[in-house]
Design an enzyme around this catalytic site. Structure first.
Site, PDB file in Angstrom:
ATOM      1  N   GLY A  89     -12.774  -0.045   0.088  1.00  0.00           N
ATOM      2  CA  GLY A  89     -11.452   0.123  -0.488  1.00  0.00           C
ATOM      3  C   GLY A  89     -10.398  -0.739   0.160  1.00  0.00           C
ATOM      4  N   SER A  90      -9.334  -0.120   0.612  1.00  0.00           N
ATOM      5  CA  SER A  90      -8.075  -0.795   0.914  1.00  0.00           C
ATOM      6  C   SER A  90      -8.094  -1.642   2.178  1.00  0.00           C
ATOM      7  CB  SER A  90      -6.968   0.252   1.028  1.00  0.00           C
ATOM      8  OG  SER A  90      -5.750  -0.342   1.391  1.00  0.00           O
TER       9      SER A  90
END
Length: 580
Positions: A65-66
């Site tokens: 993810g991020s």
């Protein structure tokens, strides 16, 4: 004490730790997955959901993810709520960078080690002790660590430096550039880069406010005279910079979030405030060596534009912008851009626009951190909006920096090109059954009543505004349903010039600029709202943990129907139905 099981890991960040071992076989995004204040795992799709990391040795295969995971980890370290250590299967540059910044700027340490193929051995042990470059696994609580002096940082390993690099490191271009260069070189050593390269542009994700540590980092560099050396854009920030007060955002968030944005503007960054920098008039071009953070932007730049960037961690982004240099590693190299996993997609016949984020989310779960090539979409010829949605979803459920779509994306005219002439390491086939499972993961609410429709994650494009305006023309939203769109100032201006904003305002839609859904909370998320609906797989994944709401998932037309009628349809869309 019984004999310990011994592993000699690769040290990414030196240090010692002893305590309870918290193991999971699934990667974890620290941003959106871990509360930076409490250290609780808030990713409601993760097996560790609800557990607290503080003081434990966290064992996960890697991040996902991020890019903002480095910022969340720094908040945990400086706030005294960090894990005792992080144990990984594969090196994770985002998590390592957070610990490196803590050491370099603030003198705080968090050990991180990589175990490779021996990672799964951790599942059988509840306790661990990391010291002197060795990991001991225990059935019972190990003895406490003895007090010892901090381990010296290695400074001799790393890439070859040219005269400019040496001048930066010597402080000849200022103290901020010197600190930035130290961080760049530590990451280059971790990556095994032989040299640094010049970059053409940067996109900063570290402007997202995660807490006081990230603000302290930015203001420290700014106050030391930091100035970017390349054209630099800013990601969506945590508030609408011009309107947060009138929107009712608490000053406790609005003021430090705005101050963080100002710090990066003071360093010379442009006030773009978008998580979709590829929609800006002056975006990256094929073949450019760039440094972009923000996971969806990285995937789009590499995969669709043909530019070259790694998935840069927050803080590494600005360090590269301040030096104009980046390690020659990862997706900056031809061979590291090649696919390793082939995902063959069955022909499903007619689908709607929700197909692409659903497929992207599923591919991320399947590819195990290896760059995938997707075959079976050539006849569909997905446009940039579809690839944007696909990439954002893929970047949420995986750690990969790029993807190929055979016959669609520029570096994959055919299978041989995508794989560099080599055979795939794995071949997977995707049909309706697997896509149904992914859909149900995203469309997780049992409630059909909708209180909020959230659009624009990543930021809405001009063509998406046109599609939405056509769907909303001559209609009105339900009085008890809010419809809110996030986008950049530049794209909103384009939509206004095209007449789309007038149509959407007549419908009852609300526009928010500068920020994006993954940074929004009450009151922009109505306090009374229980269930939201979105066409974004990224937001469908993160929202239950970030804002504590149930989520329904659908394509754009389904979102508009829910905004008008106040309810979402129960069950699967027609293209995923059991009757197909």
């Amino acid at each position: 004490m019984k004999h310990a099981h011994l592993i000699v890991p690769r040290t990414l960040v030196a240090g010692s730790a002893s305590g309870e071992l918290l193991y999971a076989p699934t990667g974890l995004s620290f941003w959106g997955g871990v509360d930076p204040r409490s250290a609780e795992v808030i990713d409601r799709h993760h097996p560790l959901s609800g557990r607290h990391l503080h003081g434990r040795l966290l064992a996960i295969p890697g991040g996902r993810g991020s890019c903002t995971g480095s910022s969340v980890l720094l908040e945990l370290i400086l706030g005294g709520r960090a894990p005792a250590a992080i144990l990984l299967r594969e090196p994770d540059e985002i998590l390592a960078l957070g610990a490196i910044v803590a050491e370099e700027l603030f003198g705080r340490s968090l050990p991180i080690a990589c175990l490779g193929e021996r990672f799964d051995e951790l599942a059988a042990y509840p306790w661990a002790r990391l010291a002197d470059g060795r990991l001991e696994l225990h059935r019972d609580a190990p003895p406490p660590l003895e007090a010892r002096p901090a381990e010296a940082l290695a400074t001799d390993a790393g890439p070859r430096l040219d005269a400019f690099d040496q001048a930066l490191l010597a402080g000849e271009h200022g103290e901020a550039a010197r600190l930035a260069m130290r961080i760049v070189l530590r990451m280059a050593a971790l990556q095994g880069a032989q040299r640094l390269i010049d970059i053409q542009r940067a996109h900063i994700d570290a402007c997202i406010y995660t807490g006081p540590a990230g603000l302290r980092f930015a203001e420290t560099l700014r106050d030391l005279g930091a100035r970017v050396r390349v054209p630099t854009t800013l990601n969506a920030i945590s508030v609408d910079q011009r309107r947060w007060r009138e929107q009712g955002v608490p000053a406790a968030l609005g003021e430090p979030a705005a101050a963080l944005a100002r710090a990066y503007l003071d360093m010379g960054a442009q006030p773009s405030f978008t998580c979709a920098p590829y929609l800006l008039d002056d975006s990256a071009r094929a073949g450019e060596q760039i440094v972009w953070a923000e996971s969806n932007a990285v995937l789009f730049a590499n995969s669709v534009l043909g530019a070259r960037t790694n998935k840069y961690a927050d803080f590494m982004d600005i360090c590269c912008a301040l030096t104009g240099r980046a390690p020659l590693a990862g997706c900056h190299l031809d061979e590291q851009r090649q696919a390793r996993v082939l995902i063959e997609v069955e022909d499903l016949g007619s689908v709607d626009d929700a197909f692409y984020p659903t497929l992207g989310y599923l591919c991320g779960l399947l590819c195990d951190g290896q760059i995938p090539a997707i075959d079976g979409l050539r006849q569909r010829q997905p446009d940039h909006d579809a690839l944007k949605a696909f990439g954002a979803a893929l970047g949420t459920s995986s750690s990969v920096p790029m993807f190929h779509v055979i016959g669609v994306t520029p570096e994959a005219p055919d299978l041989a090109s995508a794989f560099g002439g080599r055979a795939p390491r794995r071949t997977l086939r995707v049909g309706r059954e697997r896509l149904r499972d992914a859909w149900r993961e995203l469309d997780s609410a049992g409630e059909t009543r909708i209180d909020l429709v959230a659009l624009g994650n990543p930021h809405f494009s001009a063509s998406e505004f046109a599609q939405l305006a056509a769907l909303c023309h001559g209609r009105r939203r339900h009085p008890e349903v809010a419809l809110v769109i996030t986008s950049s100032r530049q794209v909103v201006a384009q939509a206004e010039a095209a007449g789309h904003l007038a149509t959407l305002q007549a419908f009852g839609a609300r526009l928010v600029t500068d920020t994006c859904w993954c940074m929004l909370d009450e009151p922009l998320v109505p306090p009374g709202a229980r269930t939201l609906m979105t066409n974004s797989a990224k937001y469908a994944h993160y929202a239950p943990g970030l804002v504590g709401r149930q989520v329904r998932f659908a394509g754009l037309a389904g979102c508009v129907e829910a905004a008008v009628g106040g309810r979402s349809p129960a069950g699967l869309p027609a293209w995923l139905s059991e009757d197909c």
